[in-house]
Design a protein around this motif. Sequence first.
Motif, PDB file in Angstrom:
ATOM      1  N   GLU A 218       1.034   7.027  -7.379  1.00 50.58           N
ATOM      2  CA  GLU A 218       1.047   5.803  -6.757  1.00 50.58           C
ATOM      3  C   GLU A 218       0.890   4.715  -7.425  1.00 50.58           C
ATOM      4  N   LEU A 219       1.311   3.529  -7.162  1.00 51.48           N
ATOM      5  CA  LEU A 219       0.916   2.101  -7.773  1.00 51.48           C
ATOM      6  C   LEU A 219      -0.094   1.656  -6.643  1.00 51.48           C
ATOM      7  N   PHE A 220      -1.238   1.077  -7.347  1.00 52.30           N
ATOM      8  CA  PHE A 220      -2.210   0.338  -6.617  1.00 52.30           C
ATOM      9  C   PHE A 220      -2.106  -1.161  -6.864  1.00 52.30           C
ATOM     10  N   PHE A 221      -2.087  -1.990  -5.768  1.00 49.55           N
ATOM     11  CA  PHE A 221      -1.799  -3.204  -6.055  1.00 49.55           C
ATOM     12  C   PHE A 221      -3.040  -4.353  -5.711  1.00 49.55           C
ATOM     13  N   GLY A 222      -3.433  -5.184  -6.326  1.00 50.28           N
ATOM     14  CA  GLY A 222      -4.490  -6.262  -6.350  1.00 50.28           C
ATOM     15  C   GLY A 222      -3.960  -7.002  -4.972  1.00 50.28           C
ATOM     16  N   GLU A 223      -4.768  -7.648  -4.349  1.00 47.68           N
ATOM     17  CA  GLU A 223      -4.580  -8.736  -3.198  1.00 47.68           C
ATOM     18  C   GLU A 223      -3.727  -9.757  -3.560  1.00 47.68           C
ATOM     19  N   GLY A 224      -3.115 -10.030  -4.814  1.00 47.46           N
ATOM     20  CA  GLY A 224      -2.449 -10.909  -4.910  1.00 47.46           C
ATOM     21  C   GLY A 224      -2.881 -12.442  -5.343  1.00 47.46           C
ATOM     22  N   SER A 225      -2.090 -13.296  -5.867  1.00 55.32           N
ATOM     23  CA  SER A 225      -2.681 -14.626  -6.270  1.00 55.32           C
ATOM     24  C   SER A 225      -1.441 -15.433  -5.985  1.00 55.32           C
ATOM     25  N   ARG A 226      -1.685 -16.276  -4.695  1.00 52.94           N
ATOM     26  CA  ARG A 226      -0.632 -17.087  -4.380  1.00 52.94           C
ATOM     27  C   ARG A 226      -0.743 -18.508  -5.023  1.00 52.94           C
ATOM     28  N   LEU A 227       0.204 -18.815  -5.746  1.00 50.37           N
ATOM     29  CA  LEU A 227       0.240 -20.087  -6.515  1.00 50.37           C
ATOM     30  C   LEU A 227       1.454 -20.916  -5.945  1.00 50.37           C
ATOM     31  N   THR A 228       0.887 -22.281  -5.714  1.00 51.42           N
ATOM     32  CA  THR A 228       1.579 -23.436  -5.326  1.00 51.42           C
ATOM     33  C   THR A 228       1.737 -24.542  -6.475  1.00 51.42           C
ATOM     34  N   VAL A 229       2.743 -24.660  -6.691  1.00 49.17           N
ATOM     35  CA  VAL A 229       3.040 -25.454  -7.919  1.00 49.17           C
ATOM     36  C   VAL A 229       3.657 -26.919  -7.138  1.00 49.17           C
ATOM     37  N   LEU A 230       2.919 -27.962  -7.173  1.00 50.00           N
ATOM     38  CA  LEU A 230       3.491 -29.289  -6.570  1.00 50.00           C
ATOM     39  C   LEU A 230       4.169 -30.080  -7.922  1.00 50.00           C
TER      40      LEU A 230
ATOM     41  N   VAL B 188       0.731  -1.317   0.051  1.00 49.42           N
ATOM     42  CA  VAL B 188      -0.059   0.015   0.094  1.00 49.42           C
ATOM     43  C   VAL B 188       0.863   1.119   0.028  1.00 49.42           C
ATOM     44  N   PHE B 189       0.526   2.164  -0.707  1.00 51.51           N
ATOM     45  CA  PHE B 189       1.430   3.337  -1.041  1.00 51.51           C
ATOM     46  C   PHE B 189       1.198   4.136   0.302  1.00 51.51           C
ATOM     47  N   LEU B 190       2.610   4.704   0.608  1.00 54.05           N
ATOM     48  CA  LEU B 190       2.359   5.632   1.678  1.00 54.05           C
ATOM     49  C   LEU B 190       2.802   7.180   1.264  1.00 54.05           C
ATOM     50  N   ILE B 191       3.779   7.268   0.496  1.00 48.93           N
ATOM     51  CA  ILE B 191       4.335   8.569   0.114  1.00 48.93           C
ATOM     52  C   ILE B 191       5.083   8.588  -0.910  1.00 48.93           C
ATOM     53  N   GLN B 192       5.030   9.767  -1.739  1.00 53.39           N
ATOM     54  CA  GLN B 192       6.024   9.792  -2.884  1.00 53.39           C
ATOM     55  C   GLN B 192       6.869  11.397  -2.376  1.00 53.39           C
ATOM     56  N   LEU B 193       8.084  11.133  -2.605  1.00 52.42           N
ATOM     57  CA  LEU B 193       9.239  12.267  -2.346  1.00 52.42           C
ATOM     58  C   LEU B 193       9.535  12.657  -4.026  1.00 52.42           C
ATOM     59  N   VAL B 194       9.646  13.954  -4.147  1.00 57.05           N
ATOM     60  CA  VAL B 194      10.037  14.223  -5.333  1.00 57.05           C
ATOM     61  C   VAL B 194      11.225  15.309  -5.472  1.00 57.05           C
ATOM     62  N   LYS B 195      11.587  16.260  -4.373  1.00 59.31           N
ATOM     63  CA  LYS B 195      12.404  17.352  -4.344  1.00 59.31           C
ATOM     64  C   LYS B 195      13.650  16.796  -3.611  1.00 59.31           C
ATOM     65  N   SER B 196      14.795  17.368  -3.846  1.00 64.07           N
ATOM     66  CA  SER B 196      16.088  17.200  -3.306  1.00 64.07           C
ATOM     67  C   SER B 196      15.640  17.537  -1.912  1.00 64.07           C
ATOM     68  N   GLY B 197      16.332  16.695  -0.933  1.00 64.82           N
ATOM     69  CA  GLY B 197      16.310  17.130   0.510  1.00 64.82           C
ATOM     70  C   GLY B 197      14.930  17.297   1.033  1.00 64.82           C
ATOM     71  N   GLU B 198      13.778  16.892   0.377  1.00 64.97           N
ATOM     72  CA  GLU B 198      12.700  16.680   0.876  1.00 64.97           C
ATOM     73  C   GLU B 198      12.347  16.117   2.219  1.00 64.97           C
ATOM     74  N   VAL B 199      11.653  16.631   2.998  1.00 65.43           N
ATOM     75  CA  VAL B 199      11.104  15.819   4.224  1.00 65.43           C
ATOM     76  C   VAL B 199       9.551  15.964   4.175  1.00 65.43           C
ATOM     77  N   LYS B 200       9.086  14.760   4.463  1.00 66.39           N
ATOM     78  CA  LYS B 200       7.568  14.788   4.674  1.00 66.39           C
ATOM     79  C   LYS B 200       7.169  14.087   5.867  1.00 66.39           C
ATOM     80  N   LYS B 201       6.213  14.532   6.490  1.00 68.00           N
ATOM     81  CA  LYS B 201       5.508  13.672   7.850  1.00 68.00           C
ATOM     82  C   LYS B 201       4.194  13.346   7.667  1.00 68.00           C
ATOM     83  N   GLN B 202       3.888  12.081   8.222  1.00 71.26           N
ATOM     84  CA  GLN B 202       2.660  11.621   8.287  1.00 71.26           C
ATOM     85  C   GLN B 202       2.486  10.973   9.742  1.00 71.26           C
ATOM     86  N   LYS B 203       1.893  11.944  10.568  1.00 70.09           N
ATOM     87  CA  LYS B 203       1.787  11.498  11.884  1.00 70.09           C
ATOM     88  C   LYS B 203       3.187  11.023  12.476  1.00 70.09           C
ATOM     89  N   ARG B 204       3.370   9.730  12.923  1.00 69.84           N
ATOM     90  CA  ARG B 204       4.503   9.283  13.598  1.00 69.84           C
ATOM     91  C   ARG B 204       5.760   8.911  12.393  1.00 69.84           C
TER      92      ARG B 204
END
Lengths: 115, 118
Positions: free
Chosen positions: B106-118, A44-60
């Motif tokens: 950002e990239l969004f991801f699916g939940e994934g598909s877990r494959l096991t090959v026997l 799951v995406f948290l954050i993107q940084l683009v600028k040199s020296g950039e600092v970003k905060k998200q709560k903790r």
Amino acid sequence: GQQVMQIPQYQHVQEGEDFTTYCNSSTTLSNIQWYKQRPGGHPVFLIQLVKSGEVKKQKRLTFQFGEAKKNSSLHITATQTTDVGTYFCAGPVNAGGTSYGKLTFGQGTILTVHP
Amino acid sequence: SAVISQKPSRDICQRGTSLTIQCQVDSQVTMMFWYRQQPGQSLTLIATANQGSEATYESGFVIDKFPISRPNLTFSTLTVSNMSPEDSSIYLCSARTSGGVPGTGELFFGEGSRLTVL
């Protein structure tokens, strides 16, 4: 080829302690992204940084992008059990100067928090 | 944002068989990608799924082994062909909605598909 290295691979902390993970690229990055993957979940995406020296905060959480845009860090203050998971940094893949929107991921840091 | 549905979520397959994973996005996206993730490991990009044309594969991945389709802006499939135990992994579909500068957003991801090959 381009490499994105991340350390440490594992980090075990007591709840309330701080945590930091570091990311280093072999090449200059136009931007860097951070993702969190809970155990059994998907990134799951948290954050993107683009600028040199950039600092970003998200709560903790504090994210930094190095001046040379080749390194980055994620710092969590006073960890909680909900912070458990794997933290990945990711940078655009350079292909002849064009990334084509692809990302290369670091190895990830697996964080465990002991209550 | 985008919500990505993948199926199957998991499967156990026999050596030598093939399996197709489906990925459906709830909105039109500019780029779709397929990643592979070994348990406890990082994500490795397999290919970029291009709408209406052949996918762009990363080094170490070939079309014969991982044929990919993307017939429209919201749907893609990945087939793992002639499977061996080494193909046991989690396969993740991902998408980006930003039409801006390549490599941003950002990239969004699916939940994934877990494959096991026997």
